[in-house]
Motif scaffolding. Structure first.
Motif, PDB file in Angstrom:
ATOM      1  N   TYR A   1       0.818  -1.213   0.000  1.00 43.08           N
ATOM      2  CA  TYR A   1       0.000   0.000   0.000  1.00 43.08           C
ATOM      3  C   TYR A   1       0.854   1.267   0.000  1.00 43.08           C
ATOM      4  N   PHE A   2       1.963   1.228   0.742  1.00 41.95           N
ATOM      5  CA  PHE A   2       2.827   2.406   0.860  1.00 41.95           C
ATOM      6  C   PHE A   2       4.280   1.947   0.775  1.00 41.95           C
ATOM      7  N   PRO A   3       4.962   2.237  -0.329  1.00 38.02           N
ATOM      8  CA  PRO A   3       6.325   1.737  -0.533  1.00 38.02           C
ATOM      9  C   PRO A   3       7.344   2.242   0.482  1.00 38.02           C
ATOM     10  N   THR A   4       7.111   3.457   1.045  1.00 39.88           N
ATOM     11  CA  THR A   4       8.069   4.017   1.990  1.00 39.88           C
ATOM     12  C   THR A   4       7.341   4.704   3.142  1.00 39.88           C
ATOM     13  N   LYS A   5       8.051   4.860   4.239  1.00 35.74           N
ATOM     14  CA  LYS A   5       7.504   5.588   5.384  1.00 35.74           C
ATOM     15  C   LYS A   5       7.241   7.040   5.010  1.00 35.74           C
ATOM     16  N   GLN A   6       8.118   7.626   4.226  1.00 38.18           N
ATOM     17  CA  GLN A   6       7.937   9.032   3.829  1.00 38.18           C
ATOM     18  C   GLN A   6       6.646   9.206   3.039  1.00 38.18           C
ATOM     19  N   GLU A   7       6.396   8.294   2.102  1.00 33.44           N
ATOM     20  CA  GLU A   7       5.176   8.399   1.309  1.00 33.44           C
ATOM     21  C   GLU A   7       3.946   8.233   2.198  1.00 33.44           C
ATOM     22  N   LEU A   8       3.990   7.282   3.112  1.00 36.84           N
ATOM     23  CA  LEU A   8       2.865   7.028   4.013  1.00 36.84           C
ATOM     24  C   LEU A   8       2.551   8.255   4.860  1.00 36.84           C
ATOM     25  N   VAL A   9       3.563   8.811   5.494  1.00 37.40           N
ATOM     26  CA  VAL A   9       3.335   9.975   6.359  1.00 37.40           C
ATOM     27  C   VAL A   9       2.938  11.193   5.531  1.00 37.40           C
ATOM     28  N   GLY A  10       3.514  11.335   4.346  1.00 38.37           N
ATOM     29  CA  GLY A  10       3.145  12.446   3.476  1.00 38.37           C
ATOM     30  C   GLY A  10       1.685  12.397   3.072  1.00 38.37           C
ATOM     31  N   VAL A  11       1.187  11.204   2.742  1.00 36.39           N
ATOM     32  CA  VAL A  11      -0.219  11.043   2.375  1.00 36.39           C
ATOM     33  C   VAL A  11      -1.120  11.402   3.558  1.00 36.39           C
ATOM     34  N   ILE A  12      -0.753  10.934   4.748  1.00 38.32           N
ATOM     35  CA  ILE A  12      -1.555  11.222   5.938  1.00 38.32           C
ATOM     36  C   ILE A  12      -1.592  12.722   6.208  1.00 38.32           C
TER      37      ILE A  12
END
Length: 209
Positions: free
Chosen positions: A57-68
């Motif tokens: 669902y989220f390739p990286t922690k940065q992408e995940l937190v950025g989306v949130i």
């Protein structure tokens, strides 16, 4: 009883529900430990998923937190903007915004702390800096509109420094938001009530005439 094994993509569960569970787990985890200390493994464990599943669902922690962060900003700023659309004076509309900010704090209790974590990392992560700058531009536009409306209605002097007043309102909200990330909710609410009292007394804004 043996602990249930963590799952991959859960059978029969909609992908969007799984995505939301990951985002909720990440919001809590990052708010608690900060961005630097947060790990995808811990987020996966909190969400009840395997690490492999979360990376689908989220390739990286940065992408995940950025989306949130982007989604929280969109939701909260939308609510604040709608709160300022009520008829009334600048004071009344800004108080409505403050009240809505309290409601947002109740509805999204981890948002301020996650936002603080993103801000702390923005100096080294360009994508986070862009997101923070975008939020600031959105707020400046909203407060400038409030000030311009007040000048047109004669609530503020025609020669009022619109940029300075908008910056003051922005600073108040950003300061209160940071406070909300670091102190108990009751203390945050008390600070907002103090600002509302200053607005009611006419101490914060220049007077026309």
């Amino acid at each position: 009883m043996a602990q249930a094994a963590r799952r991959g993509r859960p059978a029969g569960v909609d992908g969007e529900q799984t995505r939301r569970r990951i985002m909720a787990a990440a919001t809590e985890h990052v708010a608690e430990v900060g961005y630097g200390n947060a790990t995808m493994k811990s987020i996966a464990e909190r969400a009840g998923l395997t690490s492999a599943a979360i990376y689908r669902y989220f390739p990286t922690k940065q992408e995940l937190v950025g989306v949130i962060f982007d989604e929280l900003v969109q939701v909260i700023m939308g609510r604040l903007d709608r709160a300022t659309q009520v008829p009334g004076t600048l004071q009344e509309r800004f108080v409505a915004l403050l009240e809505e900010s309290l409601a947002c704090t109740r509805d999204h209790p981890m948002a301020a702390r996650l936002g603080e974590a993103v801000h702390l990392e923005s100096a080294r992560i360009p994508e986070f800096q862009a997101a923070v700058d975008g939020r600031l531009r959105t707020e400046e536009k909203m407060y400038t509109r409030l000030v311009d409306d007040a000048i047109r209605r004669g609530e503020l002097p025609a020669d009022a420094d619109r940029q300075a007043i908008a910056d003051m309102l922005t600073s108040l909200i950003w300061g209160l938001t940071r406070l909300g990330a670091t102190v108990p909710r009751a203390r945050h609410a008390a600070a907002i009530r103090q600002v509302e009292g200053l607005l009611a007394s006419g101490s914060l804004l220049p007077r026309s005439g």
